[in-house]
Design an enzyme around this catalytic site. Structure first.
Site, PDB file in Angstrom:
ATOM      1  N   ARG A  48      64.484   2.846  56.530  1.00 34.07           N
ATOM      2  CA  ARG A  48      64.313   2.549  55.109  1.00 34.07           C
ATOM      3  C   ARG A  48      63.510   1.270  54.895  1.00 34.07           C
ATOM      4  NH1 ARG A  48      69.270   5.447  53.242  1.00 34.07           N
ATOM      5  NH2 ARG A  48      69.334   5.484  50.983  1.00 34.07           N
TER       6      ARG A  48
ATOM      7  N   ARG B 196      75.817  15.598  41.646  1.00 31.55           N
ATOM      8  CA  ARG B 196      76.099  16.047  43.014  1.00 31.55           C
ATOM      9  C   ARG B 196      77.495  15.658  43.504  1.00 31.55           C
ATOM     10  NH1 ARG B 196      72.040  12.406  46.815  1.00 31.55           N
ATOM     11  NH2 ARG B 196      73.111  10.428  46.538  1.00 31.55           N
TER      12      ARG B 196
ATOM     13  N   ARG C 247      80.309  10.329  45.249  1.00 36.82           N
ATOM     14  CA  ARG C 247      80.076   8.989  45.780  1.00 36.82           C
ATOM     15  C   ARG C 247      80.204   7.939  44.690  1.00 36.82           C
ATOM     16  NH1 ARG C 247      74.647   9.469  49.261  1.00 36.82           N
ATOM     17  NH2 ARG C 247      74.469   7.368  48.417  1.00 36.82           N
TER      18      ARG C 247
ATOM     19  N   ARG D 188      69.071   1.609  43.266  1.00 32.15           N
ATOM     20  CA  ARG D 188      68.684   2.272  44.524  1.00 32.15           C
ATOM     21  C   ARG D 188      67.231   2.747  44.465  1.00 32.15           C
ATOM     22  NH1 ARG D 188      73.364   6.363  44.590  1.00 32.15           N
ATOM     23  NH2 ARG D 188      72.323   7.349  46.355  1.00 32.15           N
TER      24      ARG D 188
HETATM   25  P1  AMP Z   1      72.388   7.201  51.403  1.00 31.29           P
HETATM   26  O1  AMP Z   1      73.635   7.976  51.667  1.00 31.29           O
HETATM   27  O2  AMP Z   1      71.307   7.475  52.381  1.00 31.29           O
HETATM   28  O3  AMP Z   1      71.919   7.331  49.970  1.00 31.29           O
HETATM   29  O4  AMP Z   1      72.784   5.660  51.598  1.00 31.29           O
HETATM   30  C1  AMP Z   1      73.782   5.049  50.795  1.00 31.29           C
HETATM   31  C2  AMP Z   1      73.664   3.541  50.909  1.00 31.29           C
HETATM   32  O5  AMP Z   1      73.874   3.141  52.276  1.00 31.29           O
HETATM   33  C3  AMP Z   1      72.310   2.952  50.530  1.00 31.29           C
HETATM   34  O6  AMP Z   1      72.170   2.732  49.140  1.00 31.29           O
HETATM   35  C4  AMP Z   1      72.321   1.635  51.324  1.00 31.29           C
HETATM   36  O7  AMP Z   1      73.156   0.683  50.700  1.00 31.29           O
HETATM   37  C5  AMP Z   1      73.004   2.059  52.625  1.00 31.29           C
HETATM   38  N1  AMP Z   1      72.044   2.538  53.646  1.00 31.29           N
HETATM   39  C6  AMP Z   1      71.968   3.799  54.166  1.00 31.29           C
HETATM   40  N2  AMP Z   1      70.989   3.873  55.072  1.00 31.29           N
HETATM   41  C7  AMP Z   1      70.423   2.639  55.130  1.00 31.29           C
HETATM   42  C8  AMP Z   1      69.343   2.091  55.865  1.00 31.29           C
HETATM   43  N3  AMP Z   1      68.639   2.827  56.740  1.00 31.29           N
HETATM   44  N4  AMP Z   1      69.045   0.780  55.660  1.00 31.29           N
HETATM   45  C9  AMP Z   1      69.747   0.017  54.806  1.00 31.29           C
HETATM   46  N5  AMP Z   1      70.772   0.483  54.056  1.00 31.29           N
HETATM   47  C10 AMP Z   1      71.109   1.790  54.211  1.00 31.29           C
END
Ligand code: AMP
Length: 215
Positions: free
Chosen positions: A88, A127, A161, A172
């Site tokens: 990311r 979702r 979530r 985000r």
């Molecule tokens: P996601 O489920 O991919 O939407 O991730 C949920 C949250 O986890 C994000 O908003 C970040 O706070 C954290 N997160 C997940 N993957 C990463 C990553 N590769 N780098 C930094 N934070 C992450």
């Protein structure tokens, strides 16, 4: 095969990763899922990650790079994996390159799922997932075949979530454009970037991805 599914929150990375996992026997590695598990388990890492996640900010590169570095060395990853939500940042992409080089592994493709911002917000708001197996659903776009029963495992427990609320989603998305979108030219320069139209129906997006993987 090693794949990255790339795109903003709500683009459908998790949904498509689950489908590729089933079709190709690859493991889905979602850093978001791993961090949520650490938060639920109350580990030190989970405690560090929680405030960032609740605020819609990114968790530090060191933490997520460490998680992925450990995870890809596990046995079930030896035939390949799909990265969902990682990298990311450009620093994460560079760290991934180093990890793969060290293990003499090669990245096959980065598949970007393109979706308009307005659709992302609508998708995220509706979702939810099965509390048992994590299968993804949506209030209008993707309902279970039998109402209230998971198609995949039969569970009747579902969850949403905490960071899928309007305020956190806006943060985000901002983080995505500021920190994550700059990773796209990094992979375009390497010649591994492919894009699919994520505004289409889920099956059509899967078909676009399947045709990329068939080449
Ligand atoms: P996601 O489920 O991919 O939407 O991730 C949920 C949250 O986890 C994000 O908003 C970040 O706070 C954290 N997160 C997940 N993957 C990463 C990553 N590769 N780098 C930094 N934070 C992450």
């Amino acid at each position: 095969m090693i794949l990255i599914l790339f795109g903003p929150p709500g683009a459908g990375k998790g949904t498509q990763a689950q489908r590729i996992e089933k079709a190709h026997g690859l493991v889905q590695l979602s850093t978001g899922d791993m961090l949520r598990a650490a938060v639920s388990a109350g580990t030190e890492m989970g405690k560090l990650a929680k405030s960032k996640m609740d605020a819609g900010a990114l968790v530090s590169d060191d933490i997520v790079i460490g998680i992925i570095n450990d995870r890809i060395q596990e046995d079930d990853c030896k035939d390949g994996f799909i990265l969902d939500g990682f990298p990311r940042t450009v620093a994460q992409a560079e760290a991934l390159d180093e990890m793969l080089t060290q293990q003499t592994l090669k990245l096959d493709a980065v598949i970007e799922i393109k979706v308009d911002d307005a659709a992302l917000v609508e998708r995220i708001a509706g979702r939810y997932t099965c509390a048992n197996c994590n299968e993804g659903y949506h209030d209008t776009n993707l309902k279970p075949k039998v109402e209230g029963v998971c198609d995949n495992c039969g569970s009747t427990e579902f969850k949403r979530r905490p960071d899928d609320n309007a305020e956190t989603v806006a943060k985000r998305l901002k983080e995505y454009y500021a920190q994550t979108a700059p990773v796209l030219p990094y992979y375009a320069d390497k010649g591994v970037l492919r894009s699919v139209d994520g505004m289409q129906a889920i099956d059509d997006v899967s078909a676009q991805i399947a045709s990329i993987l068939a080449v």
